[in-house]
Design a protein around this motif. Structure first.
Motif, PDB file in Angstrom:
ATOM      1  N   VAL A  93       1.769 -52.641  44.516  1.00  0.00           N
ATOM      2  CA  VAL A  93       2.346 -51.401  43.014  1.00  0.00           C
ATOM      3  C   VAL A  93       2.045 -52.107  41.884  1.00  0.00           C
ATOM      4  N   ALA A  94       1.877 -53.461  41.726  1.00  0.00           N
ATOM      5  CA  ALA A  94       1.089 -54.087  40.290  1.00  0.00           C
ATOM      6  C   ALA A  94      -0.077 -54.575  40.029  1.00  0.00           C
ATOM      7  N   ARG A  95      -1.103 -54.392  41.819  1.00  0.00           N
ATOM      8  CA  ARG A  95      -1.982 -54.214  40.859  1.00  0.00           C
ATOM      9  C   ARG A  95      -3.141 -53.510  40.418  1.00  0.00           C
ATOM     10  N   SER A  96      -2.884 -52.544  40.401  1.00  0.00           N
ATOM     11  CA  SER A  96      -2.503 -51.562  39.501  1.00  0.00           C
ATOM     12  C   SER A  96      -2.559 -51.672  37.835  1.00  0.00           C
ATOM     13  N   TYR A  97      -1.879 -52.710  37.264  1.00  0.00           N
ATOM     14  CA  TYR A  97      -1.498 -53.040  35.540  1.00  0.00           C
ATOM     15  C   TYR A  97      -2.154 -54.331  35.668  1.00  0.00           C
ATOM     16  N   GLU A  98      -2.440 -54.068  34.143  1.00  0.00           N
ATOM     17  CA  GLU A  98      -2.459 -56.233  34.072  1.00  0.00           C
ATOM     18  C   GLU A  98      -1.346 -56.694  33.321  1.00  0.00           C
ATOM     19  N   LEU A  99      -0.901 -58.102  34.211  1.00  0.00           N
ATOM     20  CA  LEU A  99       0.314 -57.998  34.020  1.00  0.00           C
ATOM     21  C   LEU A  99       0.113 -59.560  32.952  1.00  0.00           C
ATOM     22  N   ALA A 100      -0.253 -59.069  31.597  1.00  0.00           N
ATOM     23  CA  ALA A 100       0.092 -60.490  30.843  1.00  0.00           C
ATOM     24  C   ALA A 100       1.203 -60.811  30.245  1.00  0.00           C
ATOM     25  N   ASP A 101       1.291 -61.551  29.524  1.00  0.00           N
ATOM     26  CA  ASP A 101       2.604 -62.469  29.511  1.00  0.00           C
ATOM     27  C   ASP A 101       3.315 -61.483  28.028  1.00  0.00           C
ATOM     28  N   ASP A 102       2.348 -60.212  27.886  1.00  0.00           N
ATOM     29  CA  ASP A 102       3.079 -59.463  26.427  1.00  0.00           C
ATOM     30  C   ASP A 102       3.612 -57.937  27.264  1.00  0.00           C
ATOM     31  N   PHE A 103       3.565 -58.050  28.671  1.00  0.00           N
ATOM     32  CA  PHE A 103       3.818 -56.908  30.270  1.00  0.00           C
ATOM     33  C   PHE A 103       4.520 -55.673  29.363  1.00  0.00           C
ATOM     34  N   ALA A 104       6.019 -56.888  29.247  1.00  0.00           N
ATOM     35  CA  ALA A 104       6.635 -55.740  29.482  1.00  0.00           C
ATOM     36  C   ALA A 104       7.248 -55.203  28.235  1.00  0.00           C
ATOM     37  N   ALA A 105       6.636 -55.696  26.877  1.00  0.00           N
ATOM     38  CA  ALA A 105       6.413 -54.459  25.565  1.00  0.00           C
ATOM     39  C   ALA A 105       5.301 -53.564  25.501  1.00  0.00           C
ATOM     40  N   THR A 106       4.557 -53.479  26.731  1.00  0.00           N
ATOM     41  CA  THR A 106       3.515 -52.733  26.584  1.00  0.00           C
ATOM     42  C   THR A 106       4.151 -50.843  27.350  1.00  0.00           C
ATOM     43  N   PRO A 107       3.928 -50.190  26.299  1.00  0.00           N
ATOM     44  CA  PRO A 107       3.827 -48.902  28.157  1.00  0.00           C
ATOM     45  C   PRO A 107       4.680 -48.675  29.135  1.00  0.00           C
ATOM     46  N   GLN A 108       2.879 -49.472  29.758  1.00  0.00           N
ATOM     47  CA  GLN A 108       3.180 -49.921  31.450  1.00  0.00           C
ATOM     48  C   GLN A 108       4.301 -50.194  31.740  1.00  0.00           C
ATOM     49  N   TYR A 109       5.046 -50.921  31.463  1.00  0.00           N
ATOM     50  CA  TYR A 109       6.134 -51.789  31.560  1.00  0.00           C
ATOM     51  C   TYR A 109       7.183 -50.405  32.454  1.00  0.00           C
ATOM     52  N   ALA A 110       7.348 -49.295  31.868  1.00  0.00           N
ATOM     53  CA  ALA A 110       8.061 -48.380  32.457  1.00  0.00           C
ATOM     54  C   ALA A 110       7.687 -47.662  33.670  1.00  0.00           C
ATOM     55  N   LEU A 111       6.012 -47.668  33.512  1.00  0.00           N
ATOM     56  CA  LEU A 111       5.580 -46.605  34.904  1.00  0.00           C
ATOM     57  C   LEU A 111       5.683 -47.638  35.824  1.00  0.00           C
ATOM     58  N   LEU A 112       5.458 -48.938  35.895  1.00  0.00           N
ATOM     59  CA  LEU A 112       5.617 -49.891  37.036  1.00  0.00           C
ATOM     60  C   LEU A 112       7.659 -49.795  37.327  1.00  0.00           C
ATOM     61  N   TYR A 113       7.634 -50.059  36.657  1.00  0.00           N
ATOM     62  CA  TYR A 113       9.460 -50.178  37.051  1.00  0.00           C
ATOM     63  C   TYR A 113       9.628 -49.006  37.747  1.00  0.00           C
ATOM     64  N   THR A 114       9.299 -47.839  37.635  1.00  0.00           N
ATOM     65  CA  THR A 114       9.354 -46.457  37.836  1.00  0.00           C
ATOM     66  C   THR A 114       8.834 -46.596  39.647  1.00  0.00           C
ATOM     67  N   GLU A 115       7.325 -47.288  39.345  1.00  0.00           N
ATOM     68  CA  GLU A 115       6.985 -47.299  40.937  1.00  0.00           C
ATOM     69  C   GLU A 115       7.721 -48.731  41.272  1.00  0.00           C
ATOM     70  N   LEU A 116       7.894 -49.121  40.876  1.00  0.00           N
ATOM     71  CA  LEU A 116       8.485 -50.312  41.767  1.00  0.00           C
ATOM     72  C   LEU A 116      10.501 -49.572  42.514  1.00  0.00           C
TER      73      LEU A 116
END
Length: 149
Positions: free
Chosen positions: A113-136
C-alpha cells in the motif's frame, strides 16, 4: 522457547548499536535482526560524534549529530502507523495486546500500500499521511473480511 530473533544482533553492540536496536524493536521490528545495518549505523553515529568533538564542538552538539545519523530515515514508522490503525480502527476485532503482533503480520501488505508514498522522516506531518492511514484501514478491513487474522 526464547526468541533468538530478538537476541541475535545484540552481541557486542556499542552504546549506539544498543540504542538503535532498542528503537528498531519498537518502531521497525522488521529491521531489528539486521546486524549489518545496526553495526553500520552505530559506527557512523560514533564517527559523527567523534568528528564534532575533534572539531571543537560540544558534547551536546556531538550527541545531536550522532542521533541524526543513527536515526536518519527511521523517524516515520509504517509498522507504528499500522499498529495505530489496528488499535484505533479495529479494537472491537483485534485486542489491544495483539495489535503489535497483528501489525507485524500485516506489514508486507502495508508495504505494498505504501509503495506509492514518499515515506520520509517527516511523513506523518504531511497531508499524504491521512491518505495512507485511510488506505491502510481499508486494506486491514479487506484482509480481515477475507479471514486473514
Amino acid at each position: 522457547m526464547p526468541n533468538d530473533h530478538h537476541n541475535a544482533p545484540q552481541t557486542g553492540l556499542s552504546y549506539y548499536g544498543l540504542s538503535l536496536l532498542s528503537y528498531l524493536r519498537e518502531s521497525h521490528p522488521d529491521l531489528a535482526d539486521d546486524a549489518d545495518f545496526i553495526r553500520t549505523r552505530a559506527q557512523a553515529a560514533a564517527e559523527a560524534y567523534s568528528c564534532i568533538i575533534r572539531s571543537g564542538g560540544s558534547r551536546i552538539e556531538a550527541a545531536e549529530e550522532a542521533d541524526t545519523v543513527l536515526y536518519r530515515g527511521l523517524h516515520f514508522s509504517l509498522y507504528g502507523t499500522l499498529a495505530n490503525v489496528i488499535r484505533s480502527e479495529f479494537a472491537d476485532i483485534i485486542p489491544e495486546e495483539d495489535a503489535r503482533e497483528a501489525a507485524l503480520i500485516l506489514l508486507p501488505q502495508a508495504r505494498e500500500v505504501a509503495r506509492s508514498y514518499e515515506l520520509a522522516d517527516d511523513f506523518a506531518a504531511t497531508p499524504q499521511y491521512a491518505l495512507l492511514y485511510t488506505e491502510l484501514t481499508g486494506t486491514v478491513q479487506i484482509l480481515l473480511d477475507n479471514g486473514i487474522q
